[in-house]
Design a protein around this motif. Sequence first.
Motif, short mmCIF file in Angstrom:
data_model
loop_
_atom_site.label_atom_id
_atom_site.label_comp_id
_atom_site.label_asym_id
_atom_site.label_seq_id
_atom_site.Cartn_x
_atom_site.Cartn_y
_atom_site.Cartn_z
N ILE A 218 47.06 52.22 34.73
CA ILE A 218 46.36 51.30 33.84
C ILE A 218 46.92 51.48 32.42
N ASP A 219 47.34 50.38 31.81
CA ASP A 219 47.84 50.41 30.45
C ASP A 219 46.65 50.48 29.49
N GLU A 220 46.54 51.60 28.75
CA GLU A 220 45.39 51.79 27.87
C GLU A 220 45.31 50.71 26.79
N GLU A 221 46.45 50.16 26.39
CA GLU A 221 46.44 49.14 25.34
C GLU A 221 45.77 47.86 25.80
N LYS A 222 45.65 47.67 27.11
CA LYS A 222 45.06 46.44 27.63
C LYS A 222 43.60 46.60 28.05
N LEU A 223 43.05 47.80 27.83
CA LEU A 223 41.67 48.05 28.26
C LEU A 223 40.68 47.14 27.53
N ASP A 224 40.96 46.80 26.26
CA ASP A 224 40.04 45.95 25.51
C ASP A 224 39.91 44.56 26.12
N CYS A 225 40.92 44.16 26.88
CA CYS A 225 40.90 42.83 27.51
C CYS A 225 40.23 42.86 28.87
N LEU A 226 39.88 44.05 29.33
CA LEU A 226 39.31 44.19 30.67
C LEU A 226 37.82 44.51 30.57
N GLY A 227 37.05 44.02 31.50
CA GLY A 227 35.62 44.29 31.52
C GLY A 227 35.08 44.26 32.92
N GLY A 228 33.82 44.68 33.07
CA GLY A 228 33.22 44.67 34.39
C GLY A 228 33.86 45.67 35.32
N SER A 229 34.13 45.25 36.54
CA SER A 229 34.72 46.15 37.53
C SER A 229 35.55 45.36 38.53
N LEU A 230 36.38 46.08 39.24
CA LEU A 230 37.18 45.51 40.31
C LEU A 230 37.13 46.44 41.50
N SER A 231 37.06 45.85 42.70
CA SER A 231 37.15 46.68 43.89
C SER A 231 38.58 47.20 44.00
N PHE A 232 38.77 48.27 44.72
CA PHE A 232 40.11 48.86 44.85
C PHE A 232 41.11 47.84 45.39
N SER A 233 40.65 46.94 46.25
CA SER A 233 41.56 45.96 46.84
C SER A 233 42.04 44.95 45.81
N GLN A 234 41.34 44.84 44.67
CA GLN A 234 41.73 43.89 43.64
C GLN A 234 42.57 44.50 42.53
N VAL A 235 42.60 45.84 42.45
CA VAL A 235 43.20 46.51 41.30
C VAL A 235 44.68 46.21 41.15
N SER A 236 45.38 45.97 42.25
CA SER A 236 46.83 45.75 42.16
C SER A 236 47.16 44.50 41.36
N ASN A 237 46.17 43.67 41.09
CA ASN A 237 46.43 42.43 40.37
C ASN A 237 46.06 42.48 38.88
N LEU A 238 45.70 43.66 38.36
CA LEU A 238 45.04 43.62 37.08
C LEU A 238 45.90 43.84 35.85
N THR A 239 47.10 44.38 35.94
CA THR A 239 47.79 44.77 34.72
C THR A 239 48.85 43.80 34.25
N SER A 240 49.51 43.11 35.15
CA SER A 240 50.53 42.16 34.72
C SER A 240 50.86 41.22 35.87
N ASP A 241 51.53 40.12 35.54
CA ASP A 241 51.89 39.16 36.57
C ASP A 241 52.79 39.79 37.62
N GLU A 242 53.57 40.79 37.21
CA GLU A 242 54.49 41.42 38.16
C GLU A 242 53.75 42.16 39.26
N ARG A 243 52.45 42.45 39.03
CA ARG A 243 51.70 43.23 40.00
C ARG A 243 50.83 42.34 40.88
N ASN A 244 50.93 41.02 40.72
CA ASN A 244 50.17 40.12 41.59
C ASN A 244 50.61 40.28 43.02
N ASP A 245 49.66 40.07 43.92
CA ASP A 245 49.90 40.21 45.36
C ASP A 245 50.43 41.60 45.65
N ASP A 246 51.52 41.69 46.42
CA ASP A 246 52.05 43.00 46.78
C ASP A 246 53.36 43.31 46.07
N ARG A 247 53.73 42.50 45.09
CA ARG A 247 55.05 42.69 44.50
C ARG A 247 55.19 44.03 43.78
#
Length: 324
Positions: A218-247
């Motif tokens: 998790i990029d600490e600089e982007k924490l201010d843009c994040l809120g709530g929670s995500l299930s573990f199955s959703q986490v792979s999509n949270l930090t950048s477009d490059e991490r969408n899906d299984d890429r």
Amino acid sequence: MTTKRFSIGYALLLKKQKSFIQDSLVNLAKSRGIDLVKIDTEKPLLDQGPFDCVLHKLYGEEWRKQLQDYLILNPNAIVVDFPEAIERLHNRISMLDVVSEIEELDSDLKDDLRDGETASFGIPKQVVVYEPEKLSNNETASFGEGLDLKFPVIAKPLVADGSAKSHKMLLVFSNEGFEKLKSPTVVQEFVNHGGVIFKVYVVGKYVKCVKRKSLPDIDEEKLDCLGGSLSFSQVSNLTSDERNDDRYYKMLDLEDAAMPPMSLIVNIARGLRKAMKLHLFNFDVIRDTKKEARLFNCEKEVMKLVDSNGECGEDTESHNVSSA
């Protein structure tokens, strides 16, 4: 001369039987002089066998008494594992408390460390929150006095009984992320670990360490843009477009991840086996990437234990094997 055959009686729930007792395993065991025999739970255990080993995943006072009575008449038999020892793993706090009972590396286990390199281990900061929903609408609510926990954190059910509910885990970025949680919850610090988790399987003195892909950092600089929670199955999509899906996971090459010193893993496995009095279990270990610079200088390997389980599965990833 006739070779002695060993009889292992197994008492498992139907779901475990289907996933574990495969024909390939039965045939392999038979070729090695081991007979796997299904225990009829509708009949007294004393009326069956004799077994050199009882492998089970059942609970309840009646079953516990049957095991005790069986051992009285068959003192040389091995039970894998005693219910009272397994029950310690049903609580996510007590399962990791045993880490404090593990001693530092024995001198005879330091041979595979490079010159000037040391190794250490511990557990992430964690606390039990019995009413997590109260944290959702109180921005000033703390996790506990003197506990330097900050977001993001991992929220896990306190009870780890193998049920689907006990496996539901969240990555929480703000107090609002607790609003849907009702049952007692373990709040554990999230440690960036390079997207790799090390699964360690222990069967007696046999130790196997494998590496698997895990949650991305998790990029600490982007924490201010994040809120709530995500299930573990959703986490792979949270930090950048490059991490969408299984890429992201496809880009993360497990071959690039160095295995931890096997002496460290063996020492942890040995210590857990002694402290928990278990023959069969597994645990998860991660490498703290915030301290990775020191690792590159061959000064310190910092590992954290994040979970433990009173059973073993099969893994086909890269692995190291040793004995404890």
